[in-house]
Write a protein that holds these residues in place. Structure first.
Motif, mmCIF file in Angstrom:
data_model
loop_
_atom_site.group_PDB
_atom_site.id
_atom_site.type_symbol
_atom_site.label_atom_id
_atom_site.label_comp_id
_atom_site.label_asym_id
_atom_site.label_seq_id
_atom_site.Cartn_x
_atom_site.Cartn_y
_atom_site.Cartn_z
ATOM 1 N N GLY A 1 32.005 36.425 54.437
ATOM 2 C CA GLY A 1 31.787 37.121 53.177
ATOM 3 C C GLY A 1 31.878 36.233 51.963
ATOM 4 O O GLY A 1 32.049 35.011 52.067
ATOM 5 N N TYR A 2 31.750 36.914 50.824
ATOM 6 C CA TYR A 2 31.806 36.259 49.517
ATOM 7 C C TYR A 2 32.694 37.063 48.581
ATOM 8 O O TYR A 2 32.921 38.258 48.785
ATOM 9 N N SER A 3 33.178 36.417 47.538
ATOM 10 C CA SER A 3 33.915 37.097 46.487
ATOM 11 C C SER A 3 33.895 36.251 45.224
ATOM 12 O O SER A 3 33.847 35.026 45.290
ATOM 13 N N SER A 4 33.952 36.930 44.098
ATOM 14 C CA SER A 4 34.090 36.231 42.810
ATOM 15 C C SER A 4 35.553 35.984 42.483
ATOM 16 O O SER A 4 35.854 35.272 41.525
ATOM 17 N N LEU A 5 36.460 36.600 43.251
ATOM 18 C CA LEU A 5 37.895 36.474 42.998
ATOM 19 C C LEU A 5 38.164 36.683 41.513
ATOM 20 O O LEU A 5 38.739 35.846 40.831
ATOM 21 N N THR B 1 44.103 37.031 53.012
ATOM 22 C CA THR B 1 44.042 38.323 53.686
ATOM 23 C C THR B 1 42.845 39.118 53.206
ATOM 24 O O THR B 1 42.447 39.014 52.042
ATOM 25 N N ILE B 2 42.280 39.891 54.109
ATOM 26 C CA ILE B 2 41.201 40.826 53.775
ATOM 27 C C ILE B 2 41.719 42.217 54.093
ATOM 28 O O ILE B 2 42.113 42.493 55.232
ATOM 29 N N LEU B 3 41.764 43.072 53.089
ATOM 30 C CA LEU B 3 42.227 44.444 53.257
ATOM 31 C C LEU B 3 41.019 45.365 53.189
ATOM 32 O O LEU B 3 40.417 45.533 52.132
ATOM 33 N N ASP B 4 40.672 45.940 54.320
ATOM 34 C CA ASP B 4 39.473 46.778 54.428
ATOM 35 C C ASP B 4 39.886 48.244 54.500
ATOM 36 O O ASP B 4 40.425 48.703 55.500
ATOM 37 N N LEU C 1 38.317 55.175 52.203
ATOM 38 C CA LEU C 1 38.002 55.403 50.797
ATOM 39 C C LEU C 1 36.495 55.369 50.552
ATOM 40 O O LEU C 1 35.803 56.337 50.798
ATOM 41 N N LEU C 2 36.006 54.254 50.073
ATOM 42 C CA LEU C 2 34.587 54.084 49.760
ATOM 43 C C LEU C 2 34.050 52.869 50.495
ATOM 44 O O LEU C 2 34.798 51.940 50.790
ATOM 45 N N PRO C 3 32.743 52.806 50.753
ATOM 46 C CA PRO C 3 32.174 51.675 51.495
ATOM 47 C C PRO C 3 32.477 50.295 50.905
ATOM 48 O O PRO C 3 32.529 49.315 51.618
ATOM 49 N N ASP C 4 32.678 50.226 49.600
ATOM 50 C CA ASP C 4 32.912 48.908 48.993
ATOM 51 C C ASP C 4 34.398 48.650 48.693
ATOM 52 O O ASP C 4 34.731 47.801 47.884
ATOM 53 N N CYS C 5 35.284 49.357 49.362
ATOM 54 C CA CYS C 5 36.723 49.166 49.151
ATOM 55 C C CYS C 5 37.293 48.130 50.114
ATOM 56 O O CYS C 5 38.097 48.433 50.989
ATOM 57 N N ILE C 6 36.838 46.912 49.944
ATOM 58 C CA ILE C 6 37.358 45.800 50.733
ATOM 59 C C ILE C 6 37.802 44.737 49.733
ATOM 60 O O ILE C 6 37.033 44.340 48.862
ATOM 61 N N GLU C 7 39.052 44.303 49.842
ATOM 62 C CA GLU C 7 39.599 43.335 48.906
ATOM 63 C C GLU C 7 40.073 42.098 49.649
ATOM 64 O O GLU C 7 40.607 42.184 50.746
ATOM 65 N N ILE C 8 39.872 40.960 49.024
ATOM 66 C CA ILE C 8 40.388 39.698 49.562
ATOM 67 C C ILE C 8 41.429 39.153 48.600
ATOM 68 O O ILE C 8 41.283 39.260 47.377
ATOM 69 N N VAL D 1 48.136 33.599 42.918
ATOM 70 C CA VAL D 1 47.358 34.599 43.644
ATOM 71 C C VAL D 1 46.022 34.847 42.939
ATOM 72 O O VAL D 1 45.976 35.022 41.725
ATOM 73 N N ALA D 2 44.966 34.863 43.733
ATOM 74 C CA ALA D 2 43.642 35.246 43.234
ATOM 75 C C ALA D 2 43.117 36.311 44.191
ATOM 76 O O ALA D 2 43.323 36.226 45.408
ATOM 77 N N PHE D 3 42.453 37.337 43.624
ATOM 78 C CA PHE D 3 41.943 38.400 44.481
ATOM 79 C C PHE D 3 40.706 39.028 43.856
ATOM 80 O O PHE D 3 40.413 38.835 42.679
ATOM 81 N N GLY D 4 39.979 39.758 44.668
ATOM 82 C CA GLY D 4 38.777 40.412 44.175
ATOM 83 C C GLY D 4 38.067 41.185 45.266
ATOM 84 O O GLY D 4 38.503 41.233 46.424
ATOM 85 N N GLN D 5 36.960 41.774 44.881
ATOM 86 C CA GLN D 5 36.160 42.536 45.824
ATOM 87 C C GLN D 5 35.521 41.597 46.839
ATOM 88 O O GLN D 5 35.024 40.528 46.495
ATOM 89 N N PHE D 6 35.547 42.009 48.089
ATOM 90 C CA PHE D 6 34.988 41.243 49.195
ATOM 91 C C PHE D 6 33.605 41.791 49.529
ATOM 92 O O PHE D 6 33.426 42.992 49.686
ATOM 93 N N GLU D 7 32.624 40.886 49.603
ATOM 94 C CA GLU D 7 31.253 41.258 49.965
ATOM 95 C C GLU D 7 30.982 40.711 51.367
ATOM 96 O O GLU D 7 30.826 39.509 51.544
ATOM 97 N N PRO D 8 30.933 41.587 52.388
ATOM 98 C CA PRO D 8 30.757 41.111 53.759
ATOM 99 C C PRO D 8 29.369 40.538 54.032
ATOM 100 O O PRO D 8 28.389 40.905 53.390
ATOM 101 N N THR D 9 29.315 39.626 55.000
ATOM 102 C CA THR D 9 28.052 39.087 55.507
ATOM 103 C C THR D 9 27.892 39.581 56.943
ATOM 104 O O THR D 9 28.739 40.320 57.457
ATOM 105 N N THR D 10 26.853 39.120 57.607
ATOM 106 C CA THR D 10 26.605 39.536 58.990
ATOM 107 C C THR D 10 27.675 39.030 59.949
ATOM 108 O O THR D 10 27.792 39.537 61.059
ATOM 109 N N GLY D 11 28.494 38.075 59.544
ATOM 110 C CA GLY D 11 29.584 37.578 60.384
ATOM 111 C C GLY D 11 30.830 38.452 60.330
ATOM 112 O O GLY D 11 31.717 38.335 61.178
ATOM 113 N N TYR D 12 30.914 39.339 59.341
ATOM 114 C CA TYR D 12 32.128 40.144 59.147
ATOM 115 C C TYR D 12 32.445 41.118 60.285
ATOM 116 O O TYR D 12 33.622 41.267 60.648
ATOM 117 N N PRO D 13 31.473 41.807 60.889
ATOM 118 C CA PRO D 13 31.822 42.760 61.958
ATOM 119 C C PRO D 13 32.674 42.163 63.077
ATOM 120 O O PRO D 13 33.445 42.887 63.715
#
Length: 115
Positions: A14-18, A73-76, A81-88, A27-39
């Motif tokens: 995945g990717y993130s802007s942190l 850590t990735i908290l999915d 909640l919502l489809p885009d509620c994944i945080e790194i 500590v840096a954190f932000g929304q996690f954007e999954p790629t095809t490797g995430y599953p």
């Protein structure tokens, strides 16, 4: 804003802007954007929020440098909640590296005390 790549071992997951952080804590954190490797690791990210060290998570800058840290850590919560509620979160980034990779976080933190 920078875009960081997140790896599990050698697999890009995945990717993130942190986009957020806590400079004194390193500590840096932000929304996690999954790629095809995430599953391949998603179940672990959904069910194990205590110790994800077995996933060998790392974060790289756009230049390909690994950000040193005490852990990633990735908290999915997408299912609950919502489809885009994944945080790194990246924990324990040394100060010198934090200032280099996240200068906007440092400036924002410093300005909250200025008067």
């Amino acid at each position: 804003m920078a875009r960081f790549s997140i790896y599990s071992g050698l697999i890009l997951v995945g990717y993130s802007s942190l986009e957020s952080g806590d400079p004194p804590m390193g500590v840096a954190f932000g929304q996690f954007e999954p790629t095809t490797g995430y599953p391949a690791i998603q179940n672990e990210c959904c069910t194990n929020h205590f110790d994800q060290s077995g996933l060998a998570l790392s974060v790289k800058t756009e230049a390909g440098l690994v950000i040193p840290s005490m852990g990633v850590t990735i908290l999915d919560y997408a299912e609950e909640l919502l489809p885009d509620c994944i945080e790194i979160s990246i924990l324990g980034i040394p100060t010198a590296f934090y200032e280099e990779f996240f200068p906007a976080h440092v400036i924002k933190y410093t300005h909250q005390f200025a008067r």
